[in-house]
Design an enzyme around this catalytic site. Structure first.
Site, short mmCIF file in Angstrom:
data_model
loop_
_atom_site.label_atom_id
_atom_site.label_comp_id
_atom_site.label_asym_id
_atom_site.label_seq_id
_atom_site.Cartn_x
_atom_site.Cartn_y
_atom_site.Cartn_z
N HIS A 85 119.28 -14.51 -37.83
CA HIS A 85 118.88 -15.92 -37.85
C HIS A 85 119.79 -16.97 -37.67
O HIS A 85 119.49 -18.23 -37.21
CB HIS A 85 117.76 -16.24 -39.16
N ASP A 221 118.49 -8.48 -41.28
CA ASP A 221 119.10 -9.70 -40.50
C ASP A 221 120.38 -9.87 -40.19
O ASP A 221 121.22 -10.57 -41.00
CB ASP A 221 118.50 -10.75 -41.55
N SER A 655 123.67 -18.37 -45.73
CA SER A 655 122.93 -17.23 -44.77
C SER A 655 124.52 -16.66 -44.07
O SER A 655 125.21 -17.53 -43.38
CB SER A 655 122.22 -17.58 -43.87
N1 ARG Z 1 114.45 -18.29 -45.36
C1 ARG Z 1 115.90 -18.05 -44.83
C2 ARG Z 1 116.82 -19.06 -44.95
O1 ARG Z 1 116.25 -20.01 -45.17
C3 ARG Z 1 115.43 -17.53 -43.42
C4 ARG Z 1 115.15 -18.27 -42.65
C5 ARG Z 1 115.20 -17.48 -41.21
N2 ARG Z 1 113.84 -16.86 -41.01
C6 ARG Z 1 112.42 -17.54 -40.80
N3 ARG Z 1 111.36 -16.63 -40.71
N4 ARG Z 1 112.16 -18.75 -40.59
O2 ARG Z 1 116.79 -20.16 -44.52
N1 GLU Z 2 118.23 -18.39 -45.08
C1 GLU Z 2 119.27 -19.55 -45.78
C2 GLU Z 2 120.07 -19.98 -44.72
O1 GLU Z 2 119.73 -20.16 -43.61
C3 GLU Z 2 119.70 -18.91 -46.94
C4 GLU Z 2 118.79 -18.69 -47.91
C5 GLU Z 2 118.81 -19.71 -49.07
O2 GLU Z 2 118.45 -20.67 -48.67
O3 GLU Z 2 119.23 -19.46 -49.86
O4 GLU Z 2 121.16 -20.26 -45.23
#
Ligand code: ARG
Ligand code: GLU
Length: 760
Positions: A85, A221, A655
């Protein structure tokens, strides 16, 4: 507060206990603050092996990826590992219908096939220094916020001017503890970063939004990039002649995996936390701000979701946008629930009570800090309609009504003309070509009209944001429009913005004519009216109150540290390099449920829904699983590990951060947090705050067995820190690296070059 006092506080506080896992620590202060605790928790490294200025250390493998994610070097040829991502935009930019890298994955067979990514950078941190004294020279408590800021700005300019930097080095200075301390970061930035490999979305984004922020998780991921450098390994703009970068350090990868209770360290660039907010602010977030933005996104997402389920084309067009909007929508819901479940408000207000008692008991403290808490109350109360209006404005006009993006472009075009005449107009027009193309490729006016009708109605009925609501109602009245459906119909029937060819035709005319047309466009007119009211009545005042609150927050932070000298305070995240550490650990999301911290490929198969856009599984992966063809990468029990949980304190920006074992080897790749614990940005709670990582063995398995890109695995250094004895067969050389004496480089099982097959 002076630097010295802060340091004393730091040192005093190292002796006290802290909630396990909490904190995002500065790598150069680990020695003083954390080393003992980390070693007690199982770390076998010294603080110098994690961070050193003079010799290669873990930090030299940690890279700020494009400024928004973390990545790490995993080979001596500059190979970079980050999340799928995080690389998504790059992978998407190389994707076409014929070469669908999102759907099928991408694997470069050799250096020549690696794909360039203009604008993407990889930034290393050379050293970190405390510059508080220089930054706060001449600053006094009597200064107004403005005076203070201008003195600090002056000091920063002087500091930057006088700092001696090596070739290619740059200096970045950031405030910590809300402006009580300052650190400088000497950085080196590489601008030639190429895409090397990515699994198909059905692996890299498996579970998509349904599983996002969730455990149990089964997402692979990850993606691979490579840093390229000039002839002397120095930063260089893209050139065919550039060579793979030779790092000062790269992370070996452990094939031994993790078990519950193992020490883990996460190294990276966490974006933002607000751990020291006063109760009034937390209450405002829970009761006012989060509900408003959740409600707005909820409405937009429902429309998108319904349309995406109707046809494939829309699904492809909107998948990425949907994911982006859904990501924080879901986070805020979890955050609110978590704040309530962990009694965050009571915790903050109890702390404040204690603080006030201590302050009131001491005249010197009272003079310095006595007014802060009442002031917070007053200021946040005044802020309320402004913060609410700003969220409405940003979420509705700035984000979820897509056509507003084009309006913004057109407004800038008109501004460019006002400022620099035809030349300015032409220049900006040229810059617009790419973004416009991208926008319309994935734009459905039919969907946007529905979103527009729904959200303008919310805007016009915004409780607690009277002035902006009135601006919308007035617009309707002035134009004799009965309701929001009619407004949407009229605007969408007449605005050029909905049609790319009309916009292009308009801006291809002479600037005078183009701008006349733009200013007559019904959507442009409406947006201008709404925006004028926001700018005039809200924006400036909002900034002003926020400035005053930031000043209070700085003083409150200093007060907390002075009043509670035995507490160990870590500085809120600010996109600078940090270390957090914890253990592999499950949790209890609800009464009666316990989550195990490890998942396997069995779980992927259990979630498999043929043809579903979130839970499809590539055929090849099903086959590898059916034949248990896991290569070198299975657990001792013969399972293919996929993800694991830890009690490491992380946030957005972490991330792509490496999860590092006790010996300094990579065991996983951070990519998410659990839903119940997303309030850790405001109130870390060890009972339910967990970060989610992909198991390094799954990454290797996908690269090697699934994609047939074993040549990439050969570049890496695979080690067995746990079972060093059993791999004695190849007693070649003991490695010089400071990480665990038992390590040995292992070759992947298949030594022959594996024919390239690509992902499915
Ligand atoms: N929650 C994770 C991070 O904030 C992954 C985000 C990407 N994936 C998604 N399905 N939106 O930000
Ligand atoms: N998915 C998040 C990012 O893009 C990391 C997850 C979080 O917020 O801890 O950095």
């Amino acid at each position: 507060m002076t630097n010295k006092i802060l340091l004393v506080i730091f040192l005093l506080s190292t002796t006290c206990t802290l909630r396990a896992g909490e904190g995002m620590w500065l790598p150069q202060l680990l020695k003083a603050l954390n080393e003992g605790e980390m070693q007690t928790m199982g770390m076998k490294l010294t603080a110098e092996q994690v961070y050193s200025v003079n010799q290669g250390s873990l930090k030299d493998a940690i890279v700020h990826f494009g400024g928004f994610c973390t990545s790490e070097v995993i080979s001596d040829q500059g190979l970079l590992l980050t999340n799928h991502h995080c690389g998504y935009g790059q992978i998407q930019s190389h994707t076409t219908l014929e070469k669908n890298y999102l759907k099928n994955g991408f694997w470069a067979k050799n250096f020549q096939e690696e794909l360039t990514n203009p604008g993407l950078f990889a930034r290393f941190i050379v050293r970190i220094d405390d510059v508080t004294a220089a930054m706060l020279a001449g600053v006094t408590d009597k200064m107004s916020t403005k005076e203070r800021q201008s003195q600090v700005d002056k000091n920063m300019a002087t500091l930057k001017e006088n700092k001696k930097l090596g070739p290619f080095e740059e200096l970045m200075i950031r405030p910590f503890y809300h402006g009580n301390q300052y650190f400088s970061f000497t950085t080196v930035t590489y601008n030639d970063v190429r895409l090397v490999g990515a699994p198909p979305e059905s692996i890299g984004k498996f579970g998509a939004d349904t599983d996002n922020w969730e455990w149990p998780r089964h997402t692979g991921d990850f993606s691979l990039f490579r840093i390229y450098a000039g002839p002397n390994n120095e930063p260089a703009e893209y050139s065919e002649k550039n060579k793979p970068y030779a790092p000062k350090h790269f992370l070996p990868i452990s094939l031994d995996g993790v078990q519950e209770g193992d020490f883990t360290l996460i190294f990276g660039f966490p974006g933002r936390t607000n751990q020291y907010l006063p109760g009034v602010a937390v209450q405002q977030l829970i009761e006012t701000v989060n509900p408003a933005r959740i409600e707005i996104r909820d409405a937009a997402l429902k429309i998108l979701d319904a349309e995406m389920r109707k046809d494939e084309k829309t699904k492809i067009q909107y998948a990425s946008k949907f994911a982006r909007v859904a990501n924080y929508w879901k986070k805020w819901i979890g955050e609110n629930q978590g704040l309530i479940a962990t009694n965050a408000l009571a915790k903050k207000t109890n702390l404040e009570k204690e603080f006030q008692i201590e302050v009131d008991a001491n005249p010197a403290l009272k003079a310095k800090y006595g007014d802060i808490l009442p002031q917070f109350k007053e200021k946040y109360k005044i802020l309320e309609p402004y913060v609410l209006s700003t969220n409405y404005y940003n979420e509705i006009m700035g984000r979820n009504i897509e056509a507003m993006r084009i309006i913004t472009y057109l407004r800038r075009l008109s501004d460019a003309y006002d400022k620099n005449g035809k030349e300015g107009f032409d220049k900006y027009k040229e810059r617009l070509a790419g973004p416009m193309e991208n926008f319309y490729k994935n734009y459905s006016p039919k969907i946007d009209q529905q979103v527009f009708a729904r959200l303008t109605k919310m805007y016009g009925n915004a409780d607690g944001a009277k002035e902006i609501a009135a601006s919308m109602q007035n617009y309707l009245m002035a134009n004799r429009i009965r309701n929001y459906d009619q407004l949407a119909e009229e605007v969408f029937a007449k605005s050029m913005v909905l049609d790319k060819s009309k916009v292009l035709e308009t801006i291809s005319q002479s600037p005078e004519e183009a701008i006349k047309k733009i200013k007559n466009d019904p959507l442009f007119k409406m947006a201008t009216k709404i925006s004028e009211v926001y700018q005039e009545k809200i924006a400036g005042r909002y900034r002003e109150i926020n400035g005053a609150i930031a000043d209070l927050q700085r003083r409150y932070m200093a007060g907390l540290m002075e009043v509670f000298p035995n507490e160990r305070f870590w500085p809120d995240a600010n996109s600078t390099m940090r270390v957090t550490y914890g253990k592999v650990q499950g949790y209890q999301p609800r009464d009666g449920i316990t989550y195990n911290p490890l998942t396997t490929l069995d779980g992927v198969i259990a979630k498999y829904q043929p043809g579903d856009y979130e839970f499809d599984v590539p055929k090849k992966l099903l086959e590898l699983n059916a034949s248990r063809d896991y290569g070198n990468y299975a657990t001792a029990e013969g399972k293919m590990p996929v993800c694991f949980l830890g009690s490491n304190h992380t946030t957005g920006g972490n991330s792509g951060s490496p999860a590092i074992d006790a010996h300094g080897n990579l065991v996983g790749l951070n990519f998410d947090r659990v839903w119940e614990g997303t309030m850790s940005d405001i109130n870390y709670d060890p009972s339910i705050c967990r970060n989610i990582m992909v198991d390094a063995r799954y990454i290797l398995f996908i690269i090697d067995k699934y994609a047939g890109a074993g040549h990439l695995v050969k570049e890496m250094k695979l080690v067995h820190p746990r079972t060093a004895q059993s791999v004695k067969k190849k007693p070649k050389k003991i490695l010089q690296e400071p990480f665990g004496k038992q390590e040995q480089k292992l070759k992947p099982k298949e030594k022959k070059a594996i024919p390239y097959r690509g992902g499915e």
